[in-house]
Scaffold this motif. Sequence first.
Motif, PDB file in Angstrom:
ATOM      1  N   VAL A 163     -13.520  11.505  -1.307  1.00 30.94           N
ATOM      2  CA  VAL A 163     -13.526  11.003  -2.846  1.00 30.94           C
ATOM      3  C   VAL A 163     -11.826  10.784  -3.420  1.00 30.94           C
ATOM      4  O   VAL A 163     -11.188  11.758  -3.389  1.00 30.94           O
ATOM      5  CB  VAL A 163     -14.330  11.485  -4.443  1.00 30.94           C
ATOM      6  N   ASP A 164     -11.770   9.679  -3.660  1.00 33.39           N
ATOM      7  CA  ASP A 164      -9.690   9.517  -3.531  1.00 33.39           C
ATOM      8  C   ASP A 164      -9.687   8.441  -4.410  1.00 33.39           C
ATOM      9  O   ASP A 164     -11.088   7.830  -5.217  1.00 33.39           O
ATOM     10  CB  ASP A 164      -9.168   9.060  -1.889  1.00 33.39           C
ATOM     11  N   SER A 165      -8.621   7.741  -4.850  1.00 31.65           N
ATOM     12  CA  SER A 165      -8.647   7.112  -5.183  1.00 31.65           C
ATOM     13  C   SER A 165      -7.709   5.777  -4.868  1.00 31.65           C
ATOM     14  O   SER A 165      -6.559   6.316  -3.997  1.00 31.65           O
ATOM     15  CB  SER A 165      -7.618   6.910  -7.354  1.00 31.65           C
ATOM     16  N   LEU A 166      -7.931   4.534  -5.183  1.00 37.77           N
ATOM     17  CA  LEU A 166      -6.707   3.627  -4.434  1.00 37.77           C
ATOM     18  C   LEU A 166      -5.842   2.456  -5.547  1.00 37.77           C
ATOM     19  O   LEU A 166      -5.015   1.666  -5.472  1.00 37.77           O
ATOM     20  CB  LEU A 166      -7.689   2.053  -4.025  1.00 37.77           C
ATOM     21  N   THR A 167      -5.324   3.502  -6.725  1.00 35.46           N
ATOM     22  CA  THR A 167      -4.432   3.503  -7.418  1.00 35.46           C
ATOM     23  C   THR A 167      -3.282   2.918  -6.776  1.00 35.46           C
ATOM     24  O   THR A 167      -2.822   3.832  -5.958  1.00 35.46           O
ATOM     25  CB  THR A 167      -3.993   3.961  -8.691  1.00 35.46           C
ATOM     26  N   ASN A 168      -2.725   1.768  -7.139  1.00 38.34           N
ATOM     27  CA  ASN A 168      -1.461   1.249  -6.067  1.00 38.34           C
ATOM     28  C   ASN A 168      -0.777   1.000  -5.489  1.00 38.34           C
ATOM     29  O   ASN A 168      -0.204   1.243  -4.294  1.00 38.34           O
ATOM     30  CB  ASN A 168      -0.592   2.452  -7.046  1.00 38.34           C
ATOM     31  N   ARG A 169      -2.143   0.733  -4.536  1.00 38.57           N
ATOM     32  CA  ARG A 169      -2.312   0.876  -3.153  1.00 38.57           C
ATOM     33  C   ARG A 169      -3.094   0.160  -2.590  1.00 38.57           C
ATOM     34  O   ARG A 169      -4.395  -0.015  -3.108  1.00 38.57           O
ATOM     35  CB  ARG A 169      -2.730   2.081  -1.693  1.00 38.57           C
ATOM     36  N   THR A 170      -3.038  -0.972  -1.173  1.00 41.26           N
ATOM     37  CA  THR A 170      -4.216  -1.869  -0.809  1.00 41.26           C
ATOM     38  C   THR A 170      -5.112  -1.484   0.354  1.00 41.26           C
ATOM     39  O   THR A 170      -4.802  -0.060   0.850  1.00 41.26           O
ATOM     40  CB  THR A 170      -4.077  -2.921  -0.588  1.00 41.26           C
ATOM     41  N   LEU A 171      -6.303  -1.608   0.700  1.00 45.92           N
ATOM     42  CA  LEU A 171      -6.878  -0.920   1.977  1.00 45.92           C
ATOM     43  C   LEU A 171      -6.739  -0.902   3.352  1.00 45.92           C
ATOM     44  O   LEU A 171      -7.058   0.082   3.301  1.00 45.92           O
ATOM     45  CB  LEU A 171      -8.254  -1.292   1.912  1.00 45.92           C
ATOM     46  N   ILE A 172      -4.974  -1.709   3.312  1.00 48.82           N
ATOM     47  CA  ILE A 172      -4.540  -1.611   4.364  1.00 48.82           C
ATOM     48  C   ILE A 172      -3.489  -0.070   4.241  1.00 48.82           C
ATOM     49  O   ILE A 172      -3.513   0.044   4.975  1.00 48.82           O
ATOM     50  CB  ILE A 172      -3.750  -3.264   4.681  1.00 48.82           C
ATOM     51  N   GLU A 173      -2.849  -0.810   3.589  1.00 46.27           N
ATOM     52  CA  GLU A 173      -2.195   0.732   3.327  1.00 46.27           C
ATOM     53  C   GLU A 173      -2.685   2.152   3.132  1.00 46.27           C
ATOM     54  O   GLU A 173      -1.813   2.650   3.473  1.00 46.27           O
ATOM     55  CB  GLU A 173      -1.038   0.676   1.710  1.00 46.27           C
ATOM     56  N   TYR A 174      -3.641   1.891   2.676  1.00 50.98           N
ATOM     57  CA  TYR A 174      -4.733   3.273   2.769  1.00 50.98           C
ATOM     58  C   TYR A 174      -5.086   3.767   4.206  1.00 50.98           C
ATOM     59  O   TYR A 174      -4.841   4.879   4.731  1.00 50.98           O
ATOM     60  CB  TYR A 174      -6.567   3.360   1.731  1.00 50.98           C
TER      61      TYR A 174
END
Length: 308
Positions: free
Chosen positions: A190-201
């Motif tokens: 379980v994580d968070s995508l705050t200030n990131r896009t899926l590509i960046e993730y």
Amino acid sequence: MALLLTCDCGARFEVEDTLAGQTVACPECQEPIKAPAAQRPPLRTSALALASCVCALVGAFTVVGTIAAVVLGVVAVVSILRHRDRLAGLAFASFGIVAGVLFTGLTVLAFSKVEAFGMGNWARAQALAPIVDDTGPMEVTRSGYAITRPSETWGVLTAMPRDPLVKAMDNKSDLALVDMRTYAFIDVKVDSLTNRTLIEYQSQMIAELCPPRKPWEPPDDGPNASVITRAVPISGLPVLLTRGGDYSEREFVVEVGGGRQTWHMLVHLYLNTRTKMLYVVRCYAPKAYYERMQTDFRSALDSFTPKR
């Protein structure tokens, strides 16, 4: 060595052993006397031939023992052929050579392609058994999500395996499942995508598996260096999936390798578009078993239910 003869006339004399079994004349009365035949020493079995046979049997599947059996067998054959009048054991030496070659070949094949004999799976299953719990319900629930084990051969990992490559792929997951038959894994984070896009993730995940190294930087040989030497996305950009509701789903495949091992990892991302809560489900197995495990992987992914 001279032979001692006694004639009927009472004369005693010696002749060369080369005349053994032949008729000679008595030097006193000139009567013919037959010299006794030479006594042949009994044949003894070559110790090298016996040693070759023993090494082949006792040292089977040890490489060192089987190679020693071949070497001893060859030396024994040469020695026996040179001294046929004194040595025996050609059958023992031949067996040692043949068995040594056969066991050496099987051992090398077993170590280079362990899976062909099922030895790798058996050894891994024995190592995993103490840290796998397959007694609970098929549906495994955690705070915020649930996932169903694909079959009863899958269990919940209660500790991290000792395999260095598997440990290096660990992403501090909240849950990990394993199939001991094929050494395949499914884990959830379980994580968070705050200030990131899926590509960046995606790029960050790959970088964490195998941090990029500048061409001029020396390799990290320290004790904490990762055993992963390559992590390359196979499918490129994440594929958009649709489940509806507040969740957006994407997936991609990464090839991970270290040394002679190559694994394929199917990564599935569940993103809550409102809260930016991200569930990362990774399904990975050795490359040889990856396609075979697709049914189990898809079953687990389809069963995954994030908190609404």
